[in-house]
Design a protein around this motif. Sequence first.
Motif, PDB file in Angstrom:
ATOM      1  N   LEU A   1       0.833  -1.200   0.000  1.00 56.38           N
ATOM      2  CA  LEU A   1       0.000   0.000   0.000  1.00 56.38           C
ATOM      3  C   LEU A   1       0.868   1.251   0.000  1.00 56.38           C
ATOM      4  O   LEU A   1       0.601   2.215  -0.731  1.00 56.38           O
ATOM      5  CB  LEU A   1      -0.930   0.005   1.220  1.00 56.38           C
ATOM      6  N   SER A   2       1.919   1.230   0.803  1.00 60.27           N
ATOM      7  CA  SER A   2       2.818   2.379   0.840  1.00 60.27           C
ATOM      8  C   SER A   2       3.551   2.529  -0.484  1.00 60.27           C
ATOM      9  O   SER A   2       3.766   3.645  -0.975  1.00 60.27           O
ATOM     10  CB  SER A   2       3.822   2.228   1.987  1.00 60.27           C
ATOM     11  N   ASN A   3       3.922   1.410  -1.096  1.00 55.39           N
ATOM     12  CA  ASN A   3       4.619   1.461  -2.370  1.00 55.39           C
ATOM     13  C   ASN A   3       3.710   1.979  -3.483  1.00 55.39           C
ATOM     14  O   ASN A   3       4.118   2.772  -4.331  1.00 55.39           O
ATOM     15  CB  ASN A   3       5.140   0.066  -2.713  1.00 55.39           C
ATOM     16  N   LEU A   4       2.468   1.521  -3.461  1.00 53.37           N
ATOM     17  CA  LEU A   4       1.486   1.980  -4.455  1.00 53.37           C
ATOM     18  C   LEU A   4       1.304   3.490  -4.371  1.00 53.37           C
ATOM     19  O   LEU A   4       1.272   4.191  -5.388  1.00 53.37           O
ATOM     20  CB  LEU A   4       0.147   1.293  -4.200  1.00 53.37           C
ATOM     21  N   ALA A   5       1.170   3.978  -3.149  1.00 54.92           N
ATOM     22  CA  ALA A   5       0.985   5.420  -2.971  1.00 54.92           C
ATOM     23  C   ALA A   5       2.206   6.182  -3.457  1.00 54.92           C
ATOM     24  O   ALA A   5       2.091   7.264  -4.052  1.00 54.92           O
ATOM     25  CB  ALA A   5       0.709   5.725  -1.500  1.00 54.92           C
ATOM     26  N   GLY A   6       3.407   5.615  -3.224  1.00 59.48           N
ATOM     27  CA  GLY A   6       4.634   6.274  -3.683  1.00 59.48           C
ATOM     28  C   GLY A   6       4.695   6.388  -5.192  1.00 59.48           C
ATOM     29  O   GLY A   6       5.074   7.434  -5.748  1.00 59.48           O
ATOM     30  N   ILE A   7       4.354   5.308  -5.896  1.00 61.66           N
ATOM     31  CA  ILE A   7       4.323   5.338  -7.361  1.00 61.66           C
ATOM     32  C   ILE A   7       3.278   6.333  -7.849  1.00 61.66           C
ATOM     33  O   ILE A   7       3.488   7.077  -8.816  1.00 61.66           O
ATOM     34  CB  ILE A   7       4.018   3.934  -7.921  1.00 61.66           C
ATOM     35  N   ALA A   8       2.123   6.355  -7.197  1.00 65.39           N
ATOM     36  CA  ALA A   8       1.067   7.287  -7.579  1.00 65.39           C
ATOM     37  C   ALA A   8       1.544   8.733  -7.469  1.00 65.39           C
ATOM     38  O   ALA A   8       1.238   9.569  -8.331  1.00 65.39           O
ATOM     39  CB  ALA A   8      -0.171   7.072  -6.709  1.00 65.39           C
TER      40      ALA A   8
ATOM     41  N   THR B   1       1.431  14.382  -0.244  1.00 65.24           N
ATOM     42  CA  THR B   1       0.632  13.927  -1.388  1.00 65.24           C
ATOM     43  C   THR B   1       0.264  12.462  -1.241  1.00 65.24           C
ATOM     44  O   THR B   1      -0.863  12.053  -1.548  1.00 65.24           O
ATOM     45  CB  THR B   1       1.400  14.139  -2.704  1.00 65.24           C
ATOM     46  N   CYS B   2       1.221  11.672  -0.758  1.00 65.77           N
ATOM     47  CA  CYS B   2       0.978  10.251  -0.538  1.00 65.77           C
ATOM     48  C   CYS B   2      -0.171  10.043   0.448  1.00 65.77           C
ATOM     49  O   CYS B   2      -1.053   9.203   0.221  1.00 65.77           O
ATOM     50  CB  CYS B   2       2.247   9.575  -0.032  1.00 65.77           C
TER      51      CYS B   2
END
Length: 517
Positions: free
Chosen positions: A118-125, A155-156
Amino acid sequence: MSILKKSGVAADQTLSSKGLSAGSVGLIGAVVIGISCIAPAYTLTGALGPTIAQVGTHLPAIFLVGFIPMLLVAFGYRELNSAMPDSGTSFTWGVRAFGPWVGWMAGWGLVVATIVVLSNLAGIAVDFFYLLLGQVFSDPSIADLAANPLINVVTCLAFMAGATVISYRDMQTTQKVQYWLVGFQLLVLVGFAIVAFVRVGGGSAFDATAISLDWFNPLTVPTFSAFAAGLSLSIFIFWGWDVTLTMSEETSGSRTTPGRAATLTVVIIVLVYLLVSLASMTFAGLGDEGVGLGNPDIQGNAFSALAGPVLGPLAILMSLAVLSSSAASLQSTFVSPARTLLAMGHYGALSPKFARVSPRFFTPGYATLASAVVASVFYAVMRFISEDVLWDTITTLGMMICFYYGLTAFACVWYFRHQWRTGARNLFFQIVAPGIGGLILAVLFVTTLIDSMDPDYGSGSQIGGVGLVFLLGVTILVGGVVVMLVNARLRPAFFRGEGLRAGVAGDEREGQAALPE
Protein backbone atom coordinates in the motif's frame (compact mmCIF):
# COMPACT_ATOMS: atom_id res chain seq x y z
CA MET A 1 -24.75 -19.32 11.60
CA SER A 2 -22.10 -21.40 9.84
CA ILE A 3 -21.29 -20.34 6.28
CA LEU A 4 -20.61 -23.93 5.25
CA LYS A 5 -22.69 -26.95 4.38
CA LYS A 6 -21.85 -30.60 4.16
CA SER A 7 -19.84 -31.46 1.05
CA GLY A 8 -17.10 -33.87 0.06
CA VAL A 9 -15.35 -33.23 3.38
CA ALA A 10 -16.71 -32.70 6.82
CA ALA A 11 -18.48 -29.40 7.37
CA ASP A 12 -16.30 -26.97 9.27
CA GLN A 13 -18.60 -25.77 12.03
CA THR A 14 -15.86 -23.59 13.54
CA LEU A 15 -16.22 -21.00 10.77
CA SER A 16 -18.93 -18.37 10.80
CA SER A 17 -20.08 -15.36 8.79
CA LYS A 18 -18.97 -11.90 9.83
CA GLY A 19 -21.76 -9.61 8.64
CA LEU A 20 -20.27 -8.77 5.22
CA SER A 21 -22.47 -8.17 2.17
CA ALA A 22 -22.97 -11.67 0.75
CA GLY A 23 -23.29 -12.26 -3.01
CA SER A 24 -22.23 -8.74 -4.02
CA VAL A 25 -19.32 -9.81 -6.30
CA GLY A 26 -19.54 -12.06 -9.39
CA LEU A 27 -16.83 -13.86 -11.40
CA ILE A 28 -16.03 -10.93 -13.73
CA GLY A 29 -16.05 -8.48 -10.85
CA ALA A 30 -13.68 -10.71 -8.87
CA VAL A 31 -11.27 -11.01 -11.83
CA VAL A 32 -11.33 -7.24 -12.37
CA ILE A 33 -10.59 -6.59 -8.70
CA GLY A 34 -7.85 -9.25 -8.82
CA ILE A 35 -6.18 -7.59 -11.82
CA SER A 36 -6.61 -4.22 -10.16
CA CYS A 37 -4.88 -5.43 -7.00
CA ILE A 38 -1.93 -6.77 -9.04
CA ALA A 39 -1.90 -3.43 -10.93
CA PRO A 40 0.05 -4.44 -14.06
CA ALA A 41 0.98 -0.90 -15.14
CA TYR A 42 2.22 0.13 -11.70
CA THR A 43 3.90 -3.23 -11.07
CA LEU A 44 5.82 -3.30 -14.33
CA THR A 45 7.12 0.24 -14.06
CA GLY A 46 8.37 -0.48 -10.54
CA ALA A 47 9.71 -4.01 -11.05
CA LEU A 48 10.92 -4.09 -14.66
CA GLY A 49 14.20 -2.31 -13.90
CA PRO A 50 15.10 -4.09 -10.64
CA THR A 51 14.38 -7.50 -12.20
CA ILE A 52 16.50 -6.73 -15.27
CA ALA A 53 19.26 -5.54 -12.94
CA GLN A 54 19.32 -9.05 -11.48
CA VAL A 55 18.81 -11.30 -14.53
CA GLY A 56 19.40 -9.11 -17.62
CA THR A 57 17.92 -10.48 -20.84
CA HIS A 58 16.40 -13.46 -19.02
CA LEU A 59 13.50 -11.32 -17.84
CA PRO A 60 10.86 -13.31 -19.85
CA ALA A 61 12.23 -16.58 -18.46
CA ILE A 62 12.04 -15.28 -14.90
CA PHE A 63 8.48 -14.07 -15.47
CA LEU A 64 7.48 -17.52 -16.72
CA VAL A 65 9.26 -19.31 -13.87
CA GLY A 66 7.67 -16.92 -11.35
CA PHE A 67 4.30 -17.74 -12.87
CA ILE A 68 4.71 -21.46 -12.08
CA PRO A 69 4.75 -21.31 -8.24
CA MET A 70 1.98 -18.71 -8.34
CA LEU A 71 -0.23 -21.05 -10.39
CA LEU A 72 0.60 -24.04 -8.18
CA VAL A 73 -0.15 -22.09 -5.02
CA ALA A 74 -3.35 -20.73 -6.60
CA PHE A 75 -4.52 -24.33 -7.02
CA GLY A 76 -3.99 -24.86 -3.29
CA TYR A 77 -5.87 -21.66 -2.44
CA ARG A 78 -8.74 -22.82 -4.63
CA GLU A 79 -8.98 -26.15 -2.79
CA LEU A 80 -8.84 -24.53 0.65
CA ASN A 81 -11.49 -22.00 -0.33
CA SER A 82 -13.75 -24.74 -1.65
CA ALA A 83 -13.56 -26.52 1.71
CA MET A 84 -13.45 -23.42 3.95
CA PRO A 85 -14.63 -20.19 2.28
CA ASP A 86 -13.64 -17.50 4.78
CA SER A 87 -12.41 -13.92 4.54
CA GLY A 88 -9.47 -14.83 6.80
CA THR A 89 -7.86 -16.97 4.04
CA SER A 90 -4.20 -17.57 5.02
CA PHE A 91 -4.90 -16.87 8.69
CA THR A 92 -7.97 -19.09 8.91
CA TRP A 93 -6.52 -21.89 6.83
CA GLY A 94 -3.21 -21.75 8.68
CA VAL A 95 -5.02 -22.16 12.00
CA ARG A 96 -7.15 -25.03 10.68
CA ALA A 97 -4.05 -26.83 9.39
CA PHE A 98 -1.30 -26.06 11.91
CA GLY A 99 -2.98 -24.48 14.91
CA PRO A 100 -3.32 -20.91 16.24
CA TRP A 101 0.38 -19.95 16.46
CA VAL A 102 1.37 -20.72 12.87
CA GLY A 103 -1.98 -19.50 11.57
CA TRP A 104 -1.54 -16.19 13.39
CA MET A 105 1.87 -15.65 11.74
CA ALA A 106 0.39 -16.51 8.32
CA GLY A 107 -2.20 -13.80 8.87
CA TRP A 108 0.50 -11.40 10.01
CA GLY A 109 2.51 -12.11 6.84
CA LEU A 110 -0.49 -11.29 4.65
CA VAL A 111 -1.36 -8.12 6.53
CA VAL A 112 2.16 -6.67 6.59
CA ALA A 113 2.76 -7.59 2.93
CA THR A 114 -0.32 -5.68 1.88
CA ILE A 115 0.53 -2.74 4.13
CA VAL A 116 4.03 -2.59 2.61
CA VAL A 117 2.61 -2.62 -0.90
CA LEU A 118 0.00 0.00 0.00
CA SER A 119 2.82 2.38 0.84
CA ASN A 120 4.62 1.46 -2.37
CA LEU A 121 1.49 1.98 -4.46
CA ALA A 122 0.98 5.42 -2.97
CA GLY A 123 4.63 6.27 -3.68
CA ILE A 124 4.32 5.34 -7.36
CA ALA A 125 1.07 7.29 -7.58
CA VAL A 126 2.83 10.39 -6.25
CA ASP A 127 5.64 10.12 -8.82
CA PHE A 128 3.27 9.82 -11.75
CA PHE A 129 0.88 12.44 -10.41
CA TYR A 130 3.56 15.12 -10.58
CA LEU A 131 4.92 13.73 -13.85
CA LEU A 132 1.43 14.03 -15.30
CA LEU A 133 1.10 17.60 -14.08
CA GLY A 134 4.46 18.42 -15.63
CA GLN A 135 3.28 17.01 -18.96
CA VAL A 136 -0.06 18.81 -18.81
CA PHE A 137 1.51 22.19 -18.06
CA SER A 138 4.64 21.59 -20.19
CA ASP A 139 6.83 22.25 -17.16
CA PRO A 140 9.27 19.41 -16.37
CA SER A 141 10.21 21.05 -13.07
CA ILE A 142 6.79 20.10 -11.67
CA ALA A 143 7.77 16.42 -11.90
CA ASP A 144 10.73 17.16 -9.60
CA LEU A 145 8.35 18.04 -6.77
CA ALA A 146 7.95 14.31 -6.10
CA ALA A 147 11.61 14.26 -4.97
CA ASN A 148 10.85 16.67 -2.12
CA PRO A 149 10.27 14.41 0.91
CA LEU A 150 7.70 16.67 2.58
CA ILE A 151 5.64 17.23 -0.58
CA ASN A 152 5.96 13.55 -1.44
CA VAL A 153 4.68 12.35 1.93
CA VAL A 154 1.82 14.86 2.12
CA THR A 155 0.63 13.93 -1.39
CA CYS A 156 0.98 10.25 -0.54
CA LEU A 157 -1.23 10.67 2.52
CA ALA A 158 -3.85 12.42 0.37
CA PHE A 159 -3.93 9.47 -2.05
CA MET A 160 -4.15 7.06 0.88
CA ALA A 161 -7.07 8.97 2.35
CA GLY A 162 -8.99 8.93 -0.94
CA ALA A 163 -8.49 5.19 -1.37
CA THR A 164 -9.60 4.59 2.21
CA VAL A 165 -12.88 6.42 1.66
CA ILE A 166 -13.73 4.28 -1.39
CA SER A 167 -12.65 1.04 0.33
CA TYR A 168 -14.79 1.88 3.35
CA ARG A 169 -17.85 1.96 1.14
CA ASP A 170 -19.61 -1.13 -0.22
CA MET A 171 -18.14 -3.61 -2.72
CA GLN A 172 -20.43 -2.36 -5.50
CA THR A 173 -18.67 1.01 -5.33
CA THR A 174 -15.31 -0.75 -5.48
CA GLN A 175 -16.33 -2.75 -8.57
CA LYS A 176 -17.67 0.27 -10.47
CA VAL A 177 -14.46 2.22 -9.92
CA GLN A 178 -12.29 -0.76 -10.88
CA TYR A 179 -14.02 -1.53 -14.20
CA TRP A 180 -12.96 1.84 -15.61
CA LEU A 181 -9.48 2.01 -14.11
CA VAL A 182 -8.49 -1.57 -14.99
CA GLY A 183 -9.88 -1.37 -18.51
CA PHE A 184 -7.98 1.86 -19.21
CA GLN A 185 -4.60 0.63 -17.97
CA LEU A 186 -4.82 -2.66 -19.91
CA LEU A 187 -5.72 -0.76 -23.08
CA VAL A 188 -2.73 1.57 -22.68
CA LEU A 189 -0.30 -1.28 -21.93
CA VAL A 190 -1.35 -3.26 -24.98
CA GLY A 191 -1.21 -0.10 -27.11
CA PHE A 192 2.27 0.70 -25.76
CA ALA A 193 3.51 -2.78 -26.70
CA ILE A 194 2.06 -2.60 -30.21
CA VAL A 195 3.59 0.83 -30.91
CA ALA A 196 6.97 -0.33 -29.54
CA PHE A 197 7.00 -3.33 -31.88
CA VAL A 198 5.96 -1.09 -34.80
CA ARG A 199 8.84 1.31 -34.05
CA VAL A 200 11.27 -1.59 -33.93
CA GLY A 201 10.03 -2.79 -37.31
CA GLY A 202 10.18 0.73 -38.72
CA GLY A 203 13.73 1.37 -37.55
CA SER A 204 12.91 4.14 -35.08
CA ALA A 205 13.55 2.22 -31.85
CA PHE A 206 16.08 3.52 -29.32
CA ASP A 207 18.19 0.36 -29.40
CA ALA A 208 16.42 -2.28 -31.48
CA THR A 209 17.27 -5.70 -30.04
CA ALA A 210 16.22 -8.95 -31.66
CA ILE A 211 14.22 -11.30 -29.46
CA SER A 212 16.21 -14.45 -28.68
CA LEU A 213 15.07 -17.86 -27.49
CA ASP A 214 17.79 -17.59 -24.83
CA TRP A 215 15.68 -14.89 -23.15
CA PHE A 216 13.22 -17.65 -22.23
CA ASN A 217 15.82 -20.05 -20.80
CA PRO A 218 16.14 -19.72 -16.99
CA LEU A 219 19.04 -22.20 -16.92
CA THR A 220 21.41 -19.63 -18.43
CA VAL A 221 21.03 -17.10 -15.61
CA PRO A 222 24.65 -16.60 -14.39
CA THR A 223 24.23 -17.40 -10.66
CA PHE A 224 21.62 -18.95 -8.40
CA SER A 225 21.59 -15.83 -6.22
CA ALA A 226 20.73 -13.70 -9.27
CA PHE A 227 18.10 -16.27 -10.25
CA ALA A 228 16.57 -16.26 -6.76
CA ALA A 229 16.60 -12.45 -6.52
CA GLY A 230 15.01 -12.12 -9.93
CA LEU A 231 12.43 -14.79 -9.12
CA SER A 232 11.56 -13.09 -5.83
CA LEU A 233 10.88 -9.88 -7.73
CA SER A 234 8.98 -11.86 -10.36
CA ILE A 235 6.74 -13.32 -7.67
CA PHE A 236 6.06 -9.79 -6.46
CA ILE A 237 4.65 -8.82 -9.85
CA PHE A 238 2.07 -11.62 -9.67
CA TRP A 239 1.13 -10.90 -6.09
CA GLY A 240 -2.42 -9.75 -5.38
CA TRP A 241 -4.54 -12.43 -7.03
CA ASP A 242 -5.43 -13.84 -3.60
CA VAL A 243 -7.64 -10.80 -3.01
CA THR A 244 -10.30 -12.79 -4.89
CA LEU A 245 -10.26 -15.32 -2.02
CA THR A 246 -10.51 -12.75 0.78
CA MET A 247 -13.78 -11.64 -0.85
CA SER A 248 -15.19 -15.19 -0.68
CA GLU A 249 -17.89 -14.32 1.85
CA GLU A 250 -19.02 -11.46 -0.42
CA THR A 251 -18.86 -13.45 -3.68
CA SER A 252 -21.75 -15.27 -5.31
CA GLY A 253 -20.83 -18.95 -5.39
CA SER A 254 -18.35 -18.60 -2.52
CA ARG A 255 -17.00 -22.15 -2.89
CA THR A 256 -16.12 -22.00 -6.61
CA THR A 257 -16.10 -18.42 -7.95
CA PRO A 258 -13.11 -17.07 -5.93
CA GLY A 259 -10.86 -19.96 -6.98
CA ARG A 260 -11.78 -19.62 -10.64
CA ALA A 261 -11.24 -15.87 -10.47
CA ALA A 262 -7.77 -16.37 -8.96
CA THR A 263 -6.69 -18.77 -11.72
CA LEU A 264 -8.05 -16.55 -14.51
CA THR A 265 -6.37 -13.49 -13.00
CA VAL A 266 -2.92 -15.14 -12.90
CA VAL A 267 -3.18 -16.38 -16.51
CA ILE A 268 -4.31 -12.99 -17.89
CA ILE A 269 -1.54 -11.19 -16.03
CA VAL A 270 1.31 -13.42 -17.27
CA LEU A 271 0.21 -12.85 -20.88
CA VAL A 272 0.16 -9.06 -20.40
CA TYR A 273 3.56 -9.09 -18.70
CA LEU A 274 5.23 -11.10 -21.43
CA LEU A 275 3.83 -8.86 -24.16
CA VAL A 276 4.88 -5.58 -22.52
CA SER A 277 8.28 -6.76 -21.27
CA LEU A 278 9.27 -8.15 -24.68
CA ALA A 279 8.16 -4.91 -26.35
CA SER A 280 10.18 -2.83 -23.87
CA MET A 281 13.34 -4.94 -24.21
CA THR A 282 13.31 -5.12 -27.98
CA PHE A 283 12.67 -1.36 -28.24
CA ALA A 284 15.11 -0.02 -25.62
CA GLY A 285 17.69 -2.79 -25.28
CA LEU A 286 19.60 -3.36 -22.06
CA GLY A 287 22.26 -0.66 -22.42
CA ASP A 288 23.25 1.50 -19.46
CA GLU A 289 22.71 4.84 -21.20
CA GLY A 290 19.63 6.80 -22.21
CA VAL A 291 16.44 4.76 -21.96
CA GLY A 292 18.30 1.47 -22.08
CA LEU A 293 16.79 -0.82 -19.45
CA GLY A 294 20.24 -1.40 -17.97
CA ASN A 295 20.53 2.28 -17.02
CA PRO A 296 20.29 2.44 -13.19
CA ASP A 297 18.93 5.98 -13.41
CA ILE A 298 15.64 4.76 -14.93
CA GLN A 299 15.32 1.32 -13.39
CA GLY A 300 13.23 2.48 -10.46
CA ASN A 301 10.50 3.80 -12.77
CA ALA A 302 10.93 2.42 -16.29
CA PHE A 303 7.76 3.67 -17.96
CA SER A 304 8.40 7.30 -17.04
CA ALA A 305 11.50 7.09 -19.27
CA LEU A 306 10.10 4.85 -22.01
CA ALA A 307 6.72 6.53 -22.50
CA GLY A 308 8.05 9.54 -24.46
CA PRO A 309 10.31 7.65 -26.91
CA VAL A 310 7.64 5.03 -27.59
CA LEU A 311 4.36 6.97 -27.54
CA GLY A 312 5.59 10.45 -28.46
CA PRO A 313 2.89 13.08 -27.82
CA LEU A 314 0.64 10.36 -26.38
CA ALA A 315 3.11 9.67 -23.55
CA ILE A 316 0.68 11.32 -21.21
CA LEU A 317 -1.53 8.24 -21.61
CA MET A 318 1.11 6.10 -19.93
CA SER A 319 1.32 8.54 -17.04
CA LEU A 320 -2.45 8.34 -16.72
CA ALA A 321 -2.35 4.54 -16.96
CA VAL A 322 0.25 4.12 -14.21
CA LEU A 323 -1.47 6.72 -12.06
CA SER A 324 -4.85 5.02 -12.52
CA SER A 325 -3.22 1.63 -11.95
CA SER A 326 -1.67 2.80 -8.69
CA ALA A 327 -4.88 4.46 -7.57
CA ALA A 328 -6.99 1.43 -8.49
CA SER A 329 -4.68 -1.00 -6.73
CA LEU A 330 -4.29 1.30 -3.75
CA GLN A 331 -8.03 1.11 -3.29
CA SER A 332 -8.56 -2.61 -4.05
CA THR A 333 -5.53 -3.73 -2.03
CA PHE A 334 -7.28 -2.52 1.13
CA VAL A 335 -9.66 -5.47 0.67
CA SER A 336 -7.14 -8.12 1.79
CA PRO A 337 -5.68 -6.68 5.01
CA ALA A 338 -9.03 -5.31 6.14
CA ARG A 339 -10.81 -8.65 5.76
CA THR A 340 -7.94 -10.62 7.27
CA LEU A 341 -7.87 -8.31 10.29
CA LEU A 342 -11.67 -8.63 10.45
CA ALA A 343 -11.37 -12.42 10.64
CA MET A 344 -8.61 -12.24 13.24
CA GLY A 345 -10.75 -9.98 15.40
CA HIS A 346 -13.85 -12.10 14.79
CA TYR A 347 -12.18 -15.33 15.92
CA GLY A 348 -10.50 -13.71 18.93
CA ALA A 349 -6.90 -13.50 17.64
CA LEU A 350 -6.91 -9.70 17.86
CA SER A 351 -8.89 -7.02 19.64
CA PRO A 352 -12.66 -7.34 18.99
CA LYS A 353 -12.51 -3.81 17.56
CA PHE A 354 -11.19 -5.34 14.33
CA ALA A 355 -14.38 -7.41 14.08
CA ARG A 356 -16.52 -4.31 13.65
CA VAL A 357 -18.47 -4.14 10.40
CA SER A 358 -19.98 -0.89 9.14
CA PRO A 359 -23.76 -1.15 9.64
CA ARG A 360 -24.30 1.05 6.59
CA PHE A 361 -21.83 -0.38 4.06
CA PHE A 362 -21.30 -3.91 5.47
CA THR A 363 -17.52 -3.54 5.18
CA PRO A 364 -14.79 -3.99 7.83
CA GLY A 365 -14.67 -0.30 8.75
CA TYR A 366 -12.31 -0.35 11.73
CA ALA A 367 -9.86 -2.74 10.04
CA THR A 368 -9.83 -0.61 6.88
CA LEU A 369 -9.01 2.55 8.83
CA ALA A 370 -6.32 0.75 10.85
CA SER A 371 -4.66 -0.54 7.66
CA ALA A 372 -4.64 2.96 6.20
CA VAL A 373 -3.05 4.52 9.27
CA VAL A 374 -0.29 1.91 9.56
CA ALA A 375 0.51 2.02 5.82
CA SER A 376 0.68 5.83 5.90
CA VAL A 377 3.05 5.87 8.88
CA PHE A 378 5.22 3.14 7.33
CA TYR A 379 5.61 5.07 4.06
CA ALA A 380 6.35 8.37 5.81
CA VAL A 381 9.09 6.78 7.93
CA MET A 382 10.58 4.81 5.04
CA ARG A 383 10.60 7.85 2.75
CA PHE A 384 12.88 9.71 5.14
CA ILE A 385 15.13 6.68 5.82
CA SER A 386 15.72 5.65 2.20
CA GLU A 387 15.70 7.72 -0.97
CA ASP A 388 15.11 4.44 -2.83
CA VAL A 389 12.08 3.53 -0.75
CA LEU A 390 10.20 2.08 -3.75
CA TRP A 391 12.96 -0.36 -4.69
CA ASP A 392 13.59 -1.47 -1.10
CA THR A 393 9.92 -2.02 -0.25
CA ILE A 394 9.40 -4.03 -3.46
CA THR A 395 12.28 -6.35 -2.56
CA THR A 396 11.07 -6.69 1.03
CA LEU A 397 7.57 -7.39 -0.22
CA GLY A 398 8.83 -10.28 -2.35
CA MET A 399 10.25 -11.86 0.81
CA MET A 400 6.97 -11.46 2.72
CA ILE A 401 4.97 -12.90 -0.17
CA CYS A 402 7.16 -16.01 -0.20
CA PHE A 403 6.61 -16.32 3.57
CA TYR A 404 2.82 -16.26 3.76
CA TYR A 405 2.08 -17.83 0.36
CA GLY A 406 4.46 -20.66 1.29
CA LEU A 407 2.77 -21.20 4.66
CA THR A 408 -0.64 -21.27 3.01
CA ALA A 409 0.53 -23.77 0.39
CA PHE A 410 1.85 -26.09 3.11
CA ALA A 411 -1.40 -25.60 5.04
CA CYS A 412 -3.25 -26.99 2.01
CA VAL A 413 -1.01 -30.06 1.90
CA TRP A 414 -1.37 -30.75 5.62
CA TYR A 415 -5.11 -30.08 5.84
CA PHE A 416 -5.86 -32.43 2.94
CA ARG A 417 -3.17 -34.98 3.83
CA HIS A 418 -5.68 -37.83 4.13
CA GLN A 419 -7.44 -36.99 0.85
CA TRP A 420 -4.76 -38.18 -1.58
CA ARG A 421 -6.23 -41.68 -1.75
CA THR A 422 -9.57 -40.35 -3.00
CA GLY A 423 -8.36 -39.83 -6.58
CA ALA A 424 -5.68 -38.47 -8.90
CA ARG A 425 -7.41 -35.11 -9.07
CA ASN A 426 -7.20 -34.54 -5.30
CA LEU A 427 -3.64 -35.88 -5.19
CA PHE A 428 -2.45 -33.27 -7.70
CA PHE A 429 -4.45 -30.19 -6.72
CA GLN A 430 -4.46 -30.68 -2.93
CA ILE A 431 -1.04 -32.25 -2.34
CA VAL A 432 1.43 -32.18 -5.25
CA ALA A 433 0.79 -28.73 -6.78
CA PRO A 434 0.68 -26.68 -3.55
CA GLY A 435 3.52 -28.77 -2.09
CA ILE A 436 5.87 -27.98 -4.98
CA GLY A 437 4.78 -24.34 -5.00
CA GLY A 438 5.38 -24.04 -1.27
CA LEU A 439 8.85 -25.60 -1.52
CA ILE A 440 9.87 -23.18 -4.28
CA LEU A 441 8.71 -20.23 -2.20
CA ALA A 442 10.45 -21.54 0.92
CA VAL A 443 13.78 -21.81 -0.91
CA LEU A 444 13.34 -18.31 -2.30
CA PHE A 445 12.50 -16.90 1.12
CA VAL A 446 15.61 -18.34 2.76
CA THR A 447 17.90 -17.40 -0.15
CA THR A 448 16.60 -13.82 -0.27
CA LEU A 449 16.88 -13.46 3.50
CA ILE A 450 20.54 -14.52 3.45
CA ASP A 451 21.52 -12.52 0.36
CA SER A 452 19.78 -9.35 1.59
CA MET A 453 22.24 -9.05 4.48
CA ASP A 454 24.71 -7.70 1.91
CA PRO A 455 24.63 -3.86 2.10
CA ASP A 456 24.74 -3.76 -1.71
CA TYR A 457 21.55 -5.81 -2.02
CA GLY A 458 18.54 -4.08 -3.56
CA SER A 459 19.04 -0.32 -3.87
CA GLY A 460 22.20 -0.43 -1.75
CA SER A 461 20.56 1.29 1.23
CA GLN A 462 21.99 0.11 4.55
CA ILE A 463 22.05 0.73 8.28
CA GLY A 464 25.24 -0.14 10.17
CA GLY A 465 26.65 -2.10 7.24
CA VAL A 466 23.60 -4.38 6.97
CA GLY A 467 21.29 -4.24 3.96
CA LEU A 468 18.05 -2.33 4.57
CA VAL A 469 15.99 -5.08 2.88
CA PHE A 470 17.25 -7.65 5.42
CA LEU A 471 16.58 -5.31 8.33
CA LEU A 472 13.06 -4.61 7.10
CA GLY A 473 12.29 -8.31 6.60
CA VAL A 474 13.64 -9.39 9.99
CA THR A 475 11.98 -6.46 11.79
CA ILE A 476 8.63 -7.37 10.26
CA LEU A 477 8.89 -11.04 11.24
CA VAL A 478 10.24 -10.41 14.75
CA GLY A 479 7.62 -7.70 15.20
CA GLY A 480 4.97 -10.26 14.29
CA VAL A 481 6.21 -12.66 16.95
CA VAL A 482 6.20 -9.90 19.56
CA VAL A 483 2.66 -8.78 18.69
CA MET A 484 1.52 -12.41 18.69
CA LEU A 485 2.96 -13.02 22.18
CA VAL A 486 1.25 -9.87 23.47
CA ASN A 487 -2.07 -11.08 22.07
CA ALA A 488 -1.47 -14.53 23.56
CA ARG A 489 -1.36 -12.88 27.00
CA LEU A 490 -4.40 -10.71 26.32
CA ARG A 491 -6.49 -13.32 24.45
CA PRO A 492 -5.36 -16.77 25.64
CA ALA A 493 -8.59 -18.50 24.57
CA PHE A 494 -7.74 -18.25 20.88
CA PHE A 495 -4.24 -19.61 21.42
CA ARG A 496 -5.68 -22.55 23.37
CA GLY A 497 -7.60 -23.49 20.24
CA GLU A 498 -11.00 -22.32 21.44
CA GLY A 499 -13.30 -20.97 18.75
CA LEU A 500 -11.06 -21.76 15.80
CA ARG A 501 -8.95 -24.86 16.07
CA ALA A 502 -6.83 -27.20 13.99
CA GLY A 503 -8.56 -29.90 11.97
CA VAL A 504 -8.16 -32.12 8.94
CA ALA A 505 -10.28 -32.69 5.86
CA GLY A 506 -12.53 -35.71 6.30
CA ASP A 507 -12.37 -35.74 10.10
CA GLU A 508 -16.01 -36.03 11.18
CA ARG A 509 -15.03 -35.39 14.79
CA GLU A 510 -14.16 -31.76 14.13
CA GLY A 511 -17.68 -30.41 14.55
CA GLN A 512 -18.00 -27.50 16.91
CA ALA A 513 -20.65 -24.89 17.54
CA ALA A 514 -20.33 -21.87 15.30
CA LEU A 515 -19.18 -18.62 16.80
CA PRO A 516 -21.90 -16.03 17.29
CA GLU A 517 -22.18 -13.42 14.57
